[in-house]
Motif scaffolding. Structure first.
Motif, PDB file in Angstrom:
ATOM      1  N   GLY A  44     -25.139  65.977 -62.199  1.00 56.85           N
ATOM      2  CA  GLY A  44     -26.336  65.174 -62.328  1.00 56.85           C
ATOM      3  C   GLY A  44     -27.561  65.904 -61.836  1.00 56.85           C
ATOM      4  O   GLY A  44     -27.463  66.839 -61.034  1.00 56.85           O
TER       5      GLY A  44
ATOM      6  N   HIS B  35     -27.977  63.513 -66.721  1.00 62.48           N
ATOM      7  CA  HIS B  35     -26.838  64.422 -66.760  1.00 62.48           C
ATOM      8  C   HIS B  35     -27.344  65.804 -67.175  1.00 62.48           C
ATOM      9  O   HIS B  35     -28.096  65.931 -68.140  1.00 62.48           O
ATOM     10  CB  HIS B  35     -25.815  63.910 -67.770  1.00 62.48           C
ATOM     11  CG  HIS B  35     -24.442  64.483 -67.602  1.00 62.48           C
ATOM     12  ND1 HIS B  35     -24.174  65.826 -67.756  1.00 62.48           N
ATOM     13  CD2 HIS B  35     -23.251  63.897 -67.292  1.00 62.48           C
ATOM     14  CE1 HIS B  35     -22.876  66.040 -67.552  1.00 62.48           C
ATOM     15  NE2 HIS B  35     -22.298  64.886 -67.269  1.00 62.48           N
TER      16      HIS B  35
ATOM     17  N   ARG C  54     -19.485  68.484 -55.371  1.00 62.29           N
ATOM     18  CA  ARG C  54     -20.118  67.782 -56.480  1.00 62.29           C
ATOM     19  C   ARG C  54     -19.028  67.177 -57.357  1.00 62.29           C
ATOM     20  O   ARG C  54     -18.045  67.834 -57.701  1.00 62.29           O
ATOM     21  CB  ARG C  54     -20.977  68.741 -57.310  1.00 62.29           C
ATOM     22  CG  ARG C  54     -21.801  68.054 -58.383  1.00 62.29           C
ATOM     23  CD  ARG C  54     -22.467  69.067 -59.314  1.00 62.29           C
ATOM     24  NE  ARG C  54     -23.474  69.867 -58.638  1.00 62.29           N
ATOM     25  CZ  ARG C  54     -24.743  69.508 -58.502  1.00 62.29           C
ATOM     26  NH1 ARG C  54     -25.159  68.351 -58.970  1.00 62.29           N
ATOM     27  NH2 ARG C  54     -25.595  70.315 -57.909  1.00 62.29           N
TER      28      ARG C  54
ATOM     29  N   LEU D   5     -18.254  63.772 -60.453  1.00 60.63           N
ATOM     30  CA  LEU D   5     -18.658  62.632 -61.268  1.00 60.63           C
ATOM     31  C   LEU D   5     -17.513  61.632 -61.275  1.00 60.63           C
ATOM     32  O   LEU D   5     -16.352  62.004 -61.423  1.00 60.63           O
ATOM     33  CB  LEU D   5     -18.965  63.058 -62.705  1.00 60.63           C
ATOM     34  CG  LEU D   5     -20.236  63.865 -62.941  1.00 60.63           C
ATOM     35  CD1 LEU D   5     -20.276  64.354 -64.384  1.00 60.63           C
ATOM     36  CD2 LEU D   5     -21.474  63.026 -62.641  1.00 60.63           C
TER      37      LEU D   5
ATOM     38  N   ASN E 147     -23.010  60.173 -60.136  1.00 60.43           N
ATOM     39  CA  ASN E 147     -23.004  61.547 -59.634  1.00 60.43           C
ATOM     40  C   ASN E 147     -22.911  61.524 -58.114  1.00 60.43           C
ATOM     41  O   ASN E 147     -23.615  60.766 -57.441  1.00 60.43           O
ATOM     42  CB  ASN E 147     -24.287  62.260 -60.059  1.00 60.43           C
ATOM     43  CG  ASN E 147     -24.248  63.735 -59.736  1.00 60.43           C
ATOM     44  OD1 ASN E 147     -23.505  64.489 -60.347  1.00 60.43           O
ATOM     45  ND2 ASN E 147     -25.053  64.160 -58.762  1.00 60.43           N
TER      46      ASN E 147
END
Length: 391
Positions: free
Chosen positions: A46, A105, A183, A185, A218
């Motif tokens: 993101g 995104h 990180r 999603l 995110n």
């Protein structure tokens, strides 16, 4: 300087490279973009596109498409790690109507930029690994296949490991910050509003915000640690390591972390802002010029600003050399200020239990209650700057 017929090679097909290709093509240049991958694409992640970045996308003619794919951000909410209770919030609804803040995104932004570049006539050449860049009246790129091609300008938009950055500035080893970041999603819970939630805990914090209409959330989670982690966010880690690091967090965090199936970990490193952004017929932009830590969410936004200013400075100058000098003069101080501000920001989210954290959270809460516009006003220098309207 007229850019009609001005030949440009852009090295790198990320946000900055595609935006530069589109901006230069919009001024009449003949642009070829060289990307080493087999396709112009991005893995899942993101981005926060703040008003200064949205202004460039609008000027490139991509504003409507970006708005359709993004989530209009309503606020940034700072929260306690124990229970998710809100400490204070920055109401983005107080921004002027022409200043939009979007959650987007990264792959969607890349798609829109690439589609715009193709439609404008930019030549996108894939599987082109550039192994050398030469300065000169006719600067050139050399590929791994041994092909040498010259042009009027070569732009290095090839990231933190940019060959051209090293050529212009020499070696400058990065310094590990003592922080790593994950990180991921996850599927979007229906109750996550269009806000960036920052859960603040001792020595760590976790940011979450929705993407693609709320279908995804995110996650970026930062932890202070002594052990080194490799730079670059394509390195996989096990989700249980992330969950263990944030086991003491409450509120919405346990539910979000329980949904993580695929996660990447990377070490956060400080790099100096480049001293030289240009040479004889060459220039760098984005992370090649000023890698930044993620604590102001400005990496993509600065790259968009660079791209616009590079094209604008060249078009407004009498010579290529004057245009490149003007580009650095207009960009370096602002980039350096933003990088420094991002470097200072993490500690605010990582306060340990005790009087300092109590006082800090109390001050934030009072500011949010009695002067709700004050927190946002502190970002006027960043969000309120529009490079497309610079004199």
């Amino acid at each position: 300087m007229r850019l009609d017929g001005f030949e440009v090679f852009v090295v790198g097909g990320g946000v900055g490279g595609l935006a530069a290709a589109l901006a230069l093509r919009g001024r009449g240049a003949s642009v070829t973009l060289l990307e080493q991958s087999a396709e112009i694409a991005e893995v899942g992640a993101g981005l926060q596109i703040s008003p200064n970045g949205v202004a460039v996308l609008d000027a490139l003619g991509l504003g409507a498409e970006i708005a359709a794919r993004g989530v209009a951000a309503r606020a940034v909410s700072l929260r306690r790690h124990q229970d998710g209770a809100e400490v204070t919030r920055m109401d983005l609804g107080r921004l002027a109507p022409d200043r939009r803040y979007l959650f987007l995104h990264r792959a969607d932004l890349i798609d829109v930029l690439a589609e715009g570049a193709r439609a404008a006539g930019v030549r996108l050449r894939l599987l082109q690994q550039v192994t050398g860049i030469e300065e000169g009246p006719r600067p050139a790129v050399v590929t791994a296949q041994g092909v040498r091609s010259d042009a009027d300008l070569v732009v290095g938009a090839d990231g933190v490991r940019s060959r051209l950055r090293g050529h212009l500035n020499g070696a400058a080893p990065p310094r590990f910050t003592g922080q790593v970041a994950w990180r991921a999603l996850v599927p979007g819970p229906a109750d996550h509003p269009p806000e960036a939630w920052v859960h603040m805990g001792p020595g760590r914090h976790l940011v979450s915000y929705p993407l693609r209409g709320g279908a995804l959330v995110n996650l970026v989670a930062v932890e202070e640690r002594r052990s080194w982690a490799e730079e670059g966010w394509h390195h996989r880690d096990h989700p249980d390591n992330l969950r263990a690091a944030f086991a003491a967090f409450g509120g919405a965090v346990p539910g979000l972390l329980a949904a993580v199936e695929d996660v990447h970990l990377w070490g956060l490193f400080r790099h100096p802002v480049a001293t030289r952004w240009h040479g004889d017929g060459v220039a760098i932009l984005g992370d090649a010029a000023h890698p930044t830590l993620p604590f102001l969410a400005q990496g993509a936004n600065l790259a968009l600003e660079d791209a616009w200013v590079l094209a604008d400075a060249l078009a407004g100058a009498e010579t290529r050399e004057a245009g490149l000098a003007a580009y650095q003069a207009r960009r370096r101080a602002r980039a350096a200020r933003t990088v420094a501000a991002a470097s200072r920001n993490a500690w605010k989210y990582h306060l340990r239990p005790g009087p300092i954290r109590l006082a800090g959270h109390a001050a934030l809460g009072l500011a949010g209650r009695f002067a709700p516009g004050a927190l946002l006003a502190g970002f006027d220098w960043l969000y309120g700057h529009d490079v497309t309207r610079e004199a």
